[in-house]
Write a protein that holds these residues in place. Sequence first.
Motif, PDB file in Angstrom:
ATOM      1  N   ASN A  23      75.622  60.679  78.953  1.00 34.22           N
ATOM      2  CA  ASN A  23      74.869  60.687  77.702  1.00 34.22           C
ATOM      3  C   ASN A  23      74.621  59.268  77.218  1.00 34.22           C
ATOM      4  O   ASN A  23      75.491  58.400  77.357  1.00 34.22           O
ATOM      5  N   VAL A  24      73.467  59.028  76.631  1.00 34.66           N
ATOM      6  CA  VAL A  24      73.158  57.722  76.057  1.00 34.66           C
ATOM      7  C   VAL A  24      72.536  57.917  74.682  1.00 34.66           C
ATOM      8  O   VAL A  24      71.998  58.981  74.371  1.00 34.66           O
ATOM      9  N   THR A  25      72.637  56.886  73.875  1.00 36.46           N
ATOM     10  CA  THR A  25      71.918  56.845  72.602  1.00 36.46           C
ATOM     11  C   THR A  25      70.999  55.640  72.639  1.00 36.46           C
ATOM     12  O   THR A  25      71.458  54.493  72.712  1.00 36.46           O
ATOM     13  N   VAL A  26      69.698  55.909  72.635  1.00 46.02           N
ATOM     14  CA  VAL A  26      68.674  54.867  72.726  1.00 46.02           C
ATOM     15  C   VAL A  26      68.280  54.448  71.313  1.00 46.02           C
ATOM     16  O   VAL A  26      68.000  55.298  70.460  1.00 46.02           O
ATOM     17  N   TRP A  75      55.802  41.912  75.049  1.00 50.07           N
ATOM     18  CA  TRP A  75      55.588  43.355  75.158  1.00 50.07           C
ATOM     19  C   TRP A  75      55.728  43.968  73.774  1.00 50.07           C
ATOM     20  O   TRP A  75      56.483  43.467  72.934  1.00 50.07           O
ATOM     21  N   ALA A  76      55.009  45.051  73.548  1.00 49.26           N
ATOM     22  CA  ALA A  76      54.860  45.571  72.183  1.00 49.26           C
ATOM     23  C   ALA A  76      56.038  46.393  71.675  1.00 49.26           C
ATOM     24  O   ALA A  76      56.136  46.653  70.472  1.00 49.26           O
ATOM     25  N   GLY A  77      56.920  46.838  72.548  1.00 48.35           N
ATOM     26  CA  GLY A  77      58.027  47.676  72.089  1.00 48.35           C
ATOM     27  C   GLY A  77      59.238  47.547  72.991  1.00 48.35           C
ATOM     28  O   GLY A  77      59.114  47.236  74.185  1.00 48.35           O
ATOM     29  N   SER A  78      60.417  47.794  72.435  1.00 49.58           N
ATOM     30  CA  SER A  78      61.663  47.639  73.182  1.00 49.58           C
ATOM     31  C   SER A  78      62.627  48.760  72.819  1.00 49.58           C
ATOM     32  O   SER A  78      62.415  49.507  71.865  1.00 49.58           O
ATOM     33  N   PHE A  79      63.703  48.851  73.599  1.00 52.73           N
ATOM     34  CA  PHE A  79      64.839  49.683  73.203  1.00 52.73           C
ATOM     35  C   PHE A  79      66.128  49.014  73.651  1.00 52.73           C
ATOM     36  O   PHE A  79      66.142  48.161  74.549  1.00 52.73           O
ATOM     37  N   SER A  80      67.218  49.387  72.993  1.00 55.59           N
ATOM     38  CA  SER A  80      68.562  48.976  73.391  1.00 55.59           C
ATOM     39  C   SER A  80      69.428  50.226  73.371  1.00 55.59           C
ATOM     40  O   SER A  80      68.936  51.324  73.105  1.00 55.59           O
ATOM     41  N   PHE A  81      70.706  50.064  73.643  1.00 52.67           N
ATOM     42  CA  PHE A  81      71.610  51.208  73.678  1.00 52.67           C
ATOM     43  C   PHE A  81      72.721  51.047  72.655  1.00 52.67           C
ATOM     44  O   PHE A  81      73.282  49.958  72.491  1.00 52.67           O
ATOM     45  N   ALA A  82      73.045  52.138  71.974  1.00 50.66           N
ATOM     46  CA  ALA A  82      74.189  52.169  71.072  1.00 50.66           C
ATOM     47  C   ALA A  82      75.400  52.673  71.839  1.00 50.66           C
ATOM     48  O   ALA A  82      75.278  53.204  72.936  1.00 50.66           O
ATOM     49  N   ILE A 133      67.911  57.933  69.499  1.00 50.01           N
ATOM     50  CA  ILE A 133      67.594  59.152  70.235  1.00 50.01           C
ATOM     51  C   ILE A 133      68.683  59.375  71.271  1.00 50.01           C
ATOM     52  O   ILE A 133      68.881  58.545  72.163  1.00 50.01           O
ATOM     53  N   SER A 134      69.399  60.489  71.159  1.00 50.10           N
ATOM     54  CA  SER A 134      70.441  60.814  72.127  1.00 50.10           C
ATOM     55  C   SER A 134      69.864  61.714  73.211  1.00 50.10           C
ATOM     56  O   SER A 134      69.139  62.672  72.917  1.00 50.10           O
ATOM     57  N   CYS A 135      70.179  61.405  74.454  1.00 46.72           N
ATOM     58  CA  CYS A 135      69.650  62.183  75.568  1.00 46.72           C
ATOM     59  C   CYS A 135      70.577  62.030  76.764  1.00 46.72           C
ATOM     60  O   CYS A 135      71.535  61.242  76.729  1.00 46.72           O
ATOM     61  N   GLY A 136      70.310  62.781  77.818  1.00 46.44           N
ATOM     62  CA  GLY A 136      71.183  62.794  78.979  1.00 46.44           C
ATOM     63  C   GLY A 136      70.500  62.285  80.231  1.00 46.44           C
ATOM     64  O   GLY A 136      69.300  62.476  80.432  1.00 46.44           O
ATOM     65  N   CYS A 137      71.283  61.624  81.084  1.00 44.39           N
ATOM     66  CA  CYS A 137      70.793  61.105  82.360  1.00 44.39           C
ATOM     67  C   CYS A 137      71.526  61.778  83.511  1.00 44.39           C
ATOM     68  O   CYS A 137      72.758  61.893  83.473  1.00 44.39           O
TER      69      CYS A 137
END
Length: 456
Positions: free
Chosen positions: A320-323, A348-355, A280-284
């Motif tokens: 911009n990041v890609t999660v 914990w039931a779910g995680s994310f990292s960054f591309a 998921i690409s989004c902006g910070c």
Amino acid sequence: MALLAGVALVGCGVEPETGSVEPENENQEIVSNLIAAGFPVEDIMEADGVIYVGRDAHVTLAASRELLQAPGKGAEQYRTTNLVGTGVTKICVNPTADFNSYSLLSQGLDLAIANYNERGLRITFARGPTTGCTANITAQTMTGTGGSAGFPSGGLPYGIINIGTGLQSYSADVNEHVITHELGHAIGFRHTDYYNRSISCGSGGDEGQAGVGAIHIPGTPETATVGGSIMNSCFRATETGEWTSSDITALNYLYPTGGGGTACSSYNFTSYRGQNGTQISCGCPAVSGGTVWGTDMYTDDSNVCAAAVHAGVIPASGGNVTVTIQPGQNSYTGTTRNGITTYSYGAWAGSFSFAGRPTPPSCSTYNFTSYRGQNGTRIPCSCSAVSGGSVWGTDLYTDDSNVCVAAVHAGAIPASGGSLVVTIQPGQSSYTASTRNGITTSSWGSWPGSFSIGAW
């Protein structure tokens, strides 16, 4: 290699063929277009059947035609009228096998990619082969100690950068500088000293301004200085590979920070559990705080933008990041990086990292004692889970210490492993023992080489 005031300077271009340039067919039109755009005849050269300006910028027929188009209202320094379009968000740089066989060229590519990604621009770079690319650049070798590239065309970056194999005899920082420079051409930057190459090269004249070919960026100097920009025509053997403040201003103007498209805050990442691998690409916006659990792998209820700063994929000013959605973990380790302190947690039931950033080579592949005397050289590398090893010193470690154990001691990575940057330092008269993060180091007397460790 030219010398100026005792400092070694190297041109970033290809050597022209002997004799006059007599382009035919397509090349004739390219030359005609360049002259019409205001480039001096003496700065246009043919080498190996292709046309260059400024000695290192290959101009295709399409790019030469775009140079004749009327510029927009914005004025930008050391850029062409050709820029990368908004449809390009991820540029993958794909090194050839021959390129990868030169360790310092390969290391320089990783550092150059990090240079761009640390700015949080609307375009990101990734080392290929990988997925999600909206444009591709091939990194290949050439003879000599310089490099060459070309200008964008049709909204796409130029597709090739050529890097001289002679750079293997220079530092990683110099390789970083040259590759960052050539990637700069590929996304539309001219030489900062285009109007007088002698500023950085010691000799040479005007590459041509032409209004459309080299337009001033607001907020950047209108005059060039030695060492004042990565985009100077020639480089020194002492280059650090880092952006100057005016470079950063130029990058932010052409490819603005702050993230494009949907804000990361609009996503509920816990709702993506089970969709592992989804990106998921989004902006910070600028990051001022937020709670985060984990290191590299974060709980999916963590503040994404604060986690992105911690991971090093964007600066605190945003971008911009890609999660990447990841499965839940049995535990998460807290660390401090880039001004962000994260927390440890259990299952914990779910995680994310960054591309967006390639994992650097294993630290075990380096013999850091061989870098003695190359003080200030930065070497990104990665560690698997740390189980033990001998370390001497605190903050400054003897260069025969186990790097991964020292990195845990320094707080750069957790014991589960991670990526870090080793900086070569001079030898010390003594090294002090201490206990940190579950690691106890030893004292030592005088030693001829050291390193320090920082976050990647």
